[in-house]
Design a protein around this motif. Structure first.
Motif, mmCIF file in Angstrom:
data_model
loop_
_atom_site.group_PDB
_atom_site.id
_atom_site.type_symbol
_atom_site.label_atom_id
_atom_site.label_comp_id
_atom_site.label_asym_id
_atom_site.label_seq_id
_atom_site.Cartn_x
_atom_site.Cartn_y
_atom_site.Cartn_z
ATOM 1 N N ALA A 140 -26.724 -12.038 37.346
ATOM 2 C CA ALA A 140 -26.048 -13.170 38.002
ATOM 3 C C ALA A 140 -24.642 -13.677 37.319
ATOM 4 O O ALA A 140 -23.534 -13.990 37.925
ATOM 5 N N PHE A 141 -25.012 -13.981 35.855
ATOM 6 C CA PHE A 141 -23.782 -14.372 35.099
ATOM 7 C C PHE A 141 -22.729 -13.122 35.372
ATOM 8 O O PHE A 141 -21.634 -13.372 35.315
ATOM 9 N N VAL A 142 -23.073 -11.941 35.246
ATOM 10 C CA VAL A 142 -22.198 -10.660 35.192
ATOM 11 C C VAL A 142 -21.380 -10.963 36.485
ATOM 12 O O VAL A 142 -20.125 -10.639 36.491
ATOM 13 N N MET A 143 -22.094 -11.160 37.440
ATOM 14 C CA MET A 143 -21.656 -11.016 38.870
ATOM 15 C C MET A 143 -20.533 -12.489 38.870
ATOM 16 O O MET A 143 -19.431 -12.243 39.590
ATOM 17 N N LEU A 144 -20.888 -13.439 38.539
ATOM 18 C CA LEU A 144 -19.967 -14.562 38.354
ATOM 19 C C LEU A 144 -18.533 -14.343 37.535
ATOM 20 O O LEU A 144 -17.568 -14.810 38.020
ATOM 21 N N VAL A 145 -18.859 -13.743 36.409
ATOM 22 C CA VAL A 145 -17.765 -13.591 35.627
ATOM 23 C C VAL A 145 -16.850 -12.444 36.312
ATOM 24 O O VAL A 145 -15.375 -12.475 36.346
ATOM 25 N N MET A 146 -17.273 -11.378 37.074
ATOM 26 C CA MET A 146 -16.600 -10.508 37.817
ATOM 27 C C MET A 146 -15.907 -10.804 38.868
ATOM 28 O O MET A 146 -14.700 -10.738 39.154
ATOM 29 N N ILE A 147 -16.636 -11.717 39.652
ATOM 30 C CA ILE A 147 -15.694 -12.433 40.749
ATOM 31 C C ILE A 147 -14.694 -13.554 40.194
ATOM 32 O O ILE A 147 -13.366 -13.360 40.679
ATOM 33 N N ALA A 148 -14.816 -14.074 39.081
ATOM 34 C CA ALA A 148 -14.051 -14.794 38.415
ATOM 35 C C ALA A 148 -12.588 -14.225 37.916
ATOM 36 O O ALA A 148 -11.497 -14.345 38.044
ATOM 37 N N MET A 149 -12.900 -12.961 37.359
ATOM 38 C CA MET A 149 -11.731 -12.278 36.770
ATOM 39 C C MET A 149 -11.029 -11.538 37.936
ATOM 40 O O MET A 149 -9.937 -11.321 37.951
ATOM 41 N N LEU A 150 -11.839 -11.173 39.105
ATOM 42 C CA LEU A 150 -11.019 -10.746 40.235
ATOM 43 C C LEU A 150 -10.166 -11.835 40.939
ATOM 44 O O LEU A 150 -8.889 -11.452 41.358
ATOM 45 N N GLU A 151 -10.718 -13.068 40.904
ATOM 46 C CA GLU A 151 -9.918 -14.308 41.537
ATOM 47 C C GLU A 151 -8.615 -14.725 40.683
ATOM 48 O O GLU A 151 -7.803 -14.914 41.131
ATOM 49 N N GLY A 153 -5.782 -12.370 41.018
ATOM 50 C CA GLY A 153 -5.290 -12.282 42.346
ATOM 51 C C GLY A 153 -5.398 -10.908 43.413
ATOM 52 O O GLY A 153 -4.841 -10.810 44.063
ATOM 53 N N ILE A 154 -6.271 -10.296 42.526
ATOM 54 C CA ILE A 154 -6.546 -8.750 43.299
ATOM 55 C C ILE A 154 -7.861 -8.650 44.255
ATOM 56 O O ILE A 154 -7.960 -7.734 44.505
ATOM 57 N N ALA A 155 -8.504 -9.771 44.540
ATOM 58 C CA ALA A 155 -9.491 -9.796 44.996
ATOM 59 C C ALA A 155 -9.404 -10.209 46.454
ATOM 60 O O ALA A 155 -9.296 -11.147 47.011
ATOM 61 N N THR A 156 -9.045 -9.164 47.334
ATOM 62 C CA THR A 156 -8.965 -9.115 48.682
ATOM 63 C C THR A 156 -10.403 -9.458 49.292
ATOM 64 O O THR A 156 -11.460 -8.970 48.832
ATOM 65 N N PRO A 157 -10.527 -10.084 50.555
ATOM 66 C CA PRO A 157 -11.816 -10.189 51.003
ATOM 67 C C PRO A 157 -12.823 -9.033 51.181
ATOM 68 O O PRO A 157 -14.054 -9.054 50.867
ATOM 69 N N ARG A 158 -12.228 -8.091 51.861
ATOM 70 C CA ARG A 158 -13.102 -6.741 51.986
ATOM 71 C C ARG A 158 -13.370 -6.085 50.771
ATOM 72 O O ARG A 158 -14.528 -5.501 50.590
ATOM 73 N N PHE A 159 -12.262 -5.970 49.828
ATOM 74 C CA PHE A 159 -12.484 -5.361 48.667
ATOM 75 C C PHE A 159 -13.663 -6.141 47.775
ATOM 76 O O PHE A 159 -14.550 -5.472 47.242
ATOM 77 N N ARG A 160 -13.618 -7.544 47.856
ATOM 78 C CA ARG A 160 -14.625 -8.152 47.219
ATOM 79 C C ARG A 160 -16.052 -8.082 47.628
ATOM 80 O O ARG A 160 -16.965 -7.828 46.966
ATOM 81 N N GLU A 161 -16.088 -8.018 49.042
ATOM 82 C CA GLU A 161 -17.353 -7.298 49.558
ATOM 83 C C GLU A 161 -17.824 -6.098 49.205
ATOM 84 O O GLU A 161 -18.933 -5.811 49.204
ATOM 85 N N PHE A 162 -16.947 -5.253 49.259
ATOM 86 C CA PHE A 162 -17.029 -3.868 48.846
ATOM 87 C C PHE A 162 -17.551 -3.849 47.292
ATOM 88 O O PHE A 162 -18.889 -3.178 47.190
ATOM 89 N N ILE A 163 -17.049 -4.413 46.469
ATOM 90 C CA ILE A 163 -17.521 -4.577 45.021
ATOM 91 C C ILE A 163 -18.797 -5.178 45.076
ATOM 92 O O ILE A 163 -19.822 -4.714 44.219
ATOM 93 N N THR A 164 -19.240 -6.293 45.723
ATOM 94 C CA THR A 164 -20.307 -6.994 45.756
ATOM 95 C C THR A 164 -21.569 -6.016 46.084
ATOM 96 O O THR A 164 -22.604 -6.119 45.650
ATOM 97 N N ALA A 165 -21.195 -5.105 47.210
ATOM 98 C CA ALA A 165 -22.139 -4.440 47.812
ATOM 99 C C ALA A 165 -22.752 -3.287 46.944
ATOM 100 O O ALA A 165 -23.955 -2.702 46.431
ATOM 101 N N GLY A 166 -21.838 -2.810 46.054
ATOM 102 C CA GLY A 166 -22.006 -1.666 45.000
ATOM 103 C C GLY A 166 -22.703 -2.332 43.814
ATOM 104 O O GLY A 166 -23.944 -1.877 43.454
ATOM 105 N N PHE A 167 -22.334 -3.650 43.524
ATOM 106 C CA PHE A 167 -22.965 -4.224 42.276
ATOM 107 C C PHE A 167 -24.340 -4.648 42.688
ATOM 108 O O PHE A 167 -25.197 -4.590 41.987
#
Length: 810
Positions: free
Chosen positions: A269-280, A283-297
């Motif tokens: 969960a901590f890794v997930m939060l850091v990963m999303i924060a890094m993408l945000e 500025g490269i975290a588009t909504p669909r790509f973020r969902e794609f990365i989250t699904a794989g994670f």
């Protein structure tokens, strides 16, 4: 901490707790509703918002395309609206009651033609207007809550229809080759859309980050995932006991799977939060790509968590850590099957996310569900065969000497049920009901996983209670020494804690397990909200929230009363050196008074009117006249005992059932500890209305008498002096009144003397008499004085001796 500091803290604890108690009650009760517009303004605003929400939902649910998620969101919004609406009703009812009370205090309007002061006329008119607004708002909110209920029931029917339509929707059978060919062809579409999604993201990301920077971000995300895996392993090894321990306790074996589960979830969960924060941040975290990365994670995390949890339960490499009764071969096979099942379960979640994210066709969803369902059926069937071939007797015999306990023995009893469900799922697949077969199989797996977790929690709580209540543990020492609890009381504390934990597990686990089988969480939330926000019973509105608050106030009042009672005892009564009975009477009086005040405050906080209490008291009076007079008599007698104190704690009394020391004077009865370690429970009324011998009522001084018979030729004065010397030499014999010796009588066997002595504490008379007898025997032997024979005959009753003398042969 010094004794002075500790006593100073205890002295401050009582007034501080009392202040907190009063502040809490006053603050939570709030101010009077009369004369304030806040409740009516909030009610009218909430009514407007609720009406707008209901109208919008009615228009939206008429749309032709309704997905389960949309319906679920609408029910959640309705539930929140209803809860907000009903939460204002108690305040309105309180305000209306206070306004009615104020209007009654003003009295009826004067007769027609009679004069009335303008201030009263204005106040009466203001009360009537305000009362009308409050009543109208109450009726409006009630109607809105009913309408929300009806609309929620309508959406629930739609949800059930959509769910059943989806589950029982017919498609191609798994025996139809076109199911597999169409599913295989759909995979090319999956790759195309994944490639298009990544390409579109790459083009957009390059506009914000350079290609080298983009590579660094992606490498950092991958490295972060690897670091998460390493960190989870390090923490697991750091804080769990040595895995190669030869004799782990049952507590450690149960704790290990849950600890690994919690550690893995927290780390990722901590890794997930850091990963999303890094993408945000980049500025490269588009909504669909973020969902794609989250699904794989999520796929990798689900797989790792499930395999870790299963490996910890089965422990194929360390049999001493294994929870179920499995031999080594069966444990290894089940572990391999659990790894495969975890992969299929995680892949099923990933495919569902891809269908929604990539807008994949229906044939892909059906084919993918069929493949994963068949794979899970094979895994479940193989697991059942492994359980059937397991040699659990050998496993139990090999671990018998290690004082361990096996768990999950109940799983074998559910094999027939699982076989039946697998058969139903297989038939559904063959007849083309792929969604039904998929639903049954995967819900079996999810249900067993949840049951395993709650089952381990249940037994872990039992082990914690058993370990914590041991005399050497911190909790056990606190309960025994600080709270002065007996072994049985400590055992009862453990039982209460364990039962409470089981109840909490049931209340949390049952809704979650039912949720797996189509029962919507909104239904549970709605039931809880309706129960919490009030229900009708016997024509009256009952608010459990108010009852819970009143109960908390009562418990807090009892705690404050106990603290104040203890403070008075330690800070005041002990320093006055009062008698133990007086201190007990004062403690009981303060305790009863505090509990009575706590009850009154709790009833007031619950909104109970004392006019209702008067009606209840009248009913109790009738009950007392018929059947409760004994209880009330004993209660009043207990108060008389505490006030008049004819019998008090520490007294040595004799009643019809025996004699002993008064241990405790309760509300209904008095406990007497006998000298043979038994307890006599006497109703308080018996101590008031019947004769009672109190050996220590006015004075604790006691008296003892020792009978001594010496031969007739003994010197009486010498015997007298010896007896007096022995009595005067003993430290326990009182000097005033002084001991005394009497020549009590003559007989054919010798001279009978009686030694009378006094002690300051009557409880020491028996051991003092024993010491004196020993000293008398030793002194007689040293002075040449002989005791006479026939002592039992001399001490027997006179009639018995006369009868035996008549029977002697002449």
């Amino acid at each position: 901490m010094s004794n002075g500091s500790r006593r100073f803290g205890e002295a401050l604890a009582a007034p501080i707790l009392l202040l907190i108690f009063c502040t809490l009650v006053v603050g939570l009760r709030g101010t009077s509703a009369f004369g304030q517009d806040e409740p009516i303004a909030a009610a009218e605003q909430q009514a407007a918002e609720s009406r707008s929400m209901l109208d919008r939902i009615v228009s939206e649910i008429g749309a032709p395309s309704l997905t389960p998620q949309i319906l679920n969101d609408k029910r959640a919004a309705l539930d929140a609206t209803k809860s907000a609406t009903l939460s204002i009703l108690p305040r309105l009812k309180t305000a209306i009651a206070e306004l009615e009370t104020r209007r009654r205090q003003l009295g009826p309007p004067p007769a027609q033609g009679a004069a009335e002061p303008e201030t009263l006329v204005a106040e009466r008119r203001a009360l009537s207007d305000l009362l009308g607004r409050y009543s109208a708002a109450e009726k409006q909110l009630t109607l809105l809550a009913i309408e929300a209920d009806q609309l929620s029931a309508r959406i629930a029917r739609l949800q059930r229809d959509v769910f059943l339509q989806r589950i029982f929707e017919s498609s191609r059978s798994i025996l139809n080759p076109r199911l597999w060919t169409d599913g295989a062809q759909a995979w090319s579409l999956v790759f195309e859309r994944v490639n298009a999604l990544i390409s579109a993201w790459y083009v957009e990301a390059r506009q914000k980050v350079s290609p080298p920077g983009l590579s660094v971000v992606l490498l950092a995300i991958g490295g972060l995932f690897v670091v998460g895996i390493i960190l989870a392993g390090v923490l697991a090894r750091k804080f769990e006991p040595a895995i190669r321990a030869e004799t782990p306790t049952n507590f450690h074996r149960l704790w290990r799977p849950l600890w690994l589960l919690v550690i893995t979830l927290l780390v990722f969960a901590f890794v997930m939060l850091v990963m999303i924060a890094m993408l945000e941040v980049t500025g490269i975290a588009t909504p669909r790509f973020r969902e794609f990365i989250t699904a794989g994670f999520n796929f990798f995390v689900n797989f790792i968590v499930l395999t870790t949890f299963g490996h910890a339960i089965l422990s194929p490499n360390w049999s001493q850590w294994r929870l179920p009764p499995l031999d080594d071969l069966s444990a290894r096979r089940l572990n391999q099957l659990m790894i495969a099942g975890a992969f299929v379960l995680a892949l099923d979640e990933l495919s569902l996310s891809f269908v929604q994210l990539l807008f994949l066709p229906f044939v892909f969803s059906v084919g993918q569900s069929a493949i994963l369902t068949v794979a899970m059926i094979v895994i479940l069937a193989a697991s059942l065969f492994v359980l059937q071939a397991n040699r659990s007797g050998e496993a139990a015999e090999s671990q018998k000497s290690r004082n361990r306990r096996f768990y999950f023995t109940w799983v074998a009893r559910w094999r027939q049920v699982v076989w039946v469900l697998i058969a139903i799922s297989g038939l559904a697949l063959m007849f083309g009901y792929v969604a039904l077969g998929h639903f049954i199989v995967f819900q079996i797996v999810n249900t067993f996983l949840l049951v395993f977790i709650f089952y381990i929690l249940h037994h872990l709580v039992d082990e914690i209670v058993a370990t914590s209540t041991q005399p050497g543990s911190v909790v056990g020492s606190f309960l025994r020494r600080k709270l002065s609890l007996s072994e049985r009381a400590v055992e009862r504390v453990g039982v209460v804690f364990g039962a409470g934990a089981d109840l909490a597990i049931i209340l949390i686990g049952v809704p979650i397990i039912f949720l797996q089988w189509t029962i919507n969480w909104i239904d549970f939330h709605g039931w809880i909200s309706r129960a919490w926000l009030g229900f009708e019973f016997a024509g009256a509105k009952i608010y459990p929230s108010t009852l819970v608050f009143a109960l908390l106030v009562l418990l807090l009042g009892i705690v404050v009363t106990n603290v104040i009672t203890r403070w008075i005892d330690m800070r005041v009564l002990m320093r006055t050196h009062l008698d133990k009975g007086v201190r007990e009477s004062v403690r009981k009086g303060v305790s009863y008074t505090g509990i009575l005040l706590a009850c009154v405050i709790a009833l007031t906080s619950a909104g109970v009117e004392f006019s209702s209490i008067a009606i209840i008291a009248g009913a109790l009076g009738v009950g007392i006249g018929f059947g409760l007079q004994s209880i009330v008599n004993n209660f009043v007698s207990g108060l008389i005992l505490l006030a008049e104190r004819p019998v008090k704690v520490g007294d040595w009394i004799i009643v019809g059932a025996g004699e002993g020391i008064v241990k405790r004077i309760n509300v209904r009865s008095t406990e007497i500890d006998t000298f043979d370690r038994a307890t006599i429970i006497v109703p308080n009324s018996s101590l008031i209305s019947e004769p009672v011998m109190n050996r220590t009522h006015g004075d604790t001084t006691g008296k003892g008498v020792i009978d001594v018979v010496v031969r007739t030729e003994s010197d009486p004065e010498q015997v007298r002096d010896i007896l007096l010397h022995c009595a005067q030499s003993h430290a326990g014999v009182a000097r005033e009144p002084a001991p005394m010796v009497q020549l009590a009588g003559f007989s054919e066997f010798g001279l009978k003397f009686q030694l009378h002595f006094f002690v300051d504490d009557s409880l020491t008379a028996v051991p003092t008499a024993s010491d004196l007898r020993i000293a008398i025997v030793k002194t007689f032997r040293s002075r040449g004085v002989e005791l006479a024979l026939g002592l039992p005959d001399l001490l027997a009753p006179a009639t018995s001796r006369a009868e035996r003398s008549r029977k002697k042969p002449t």
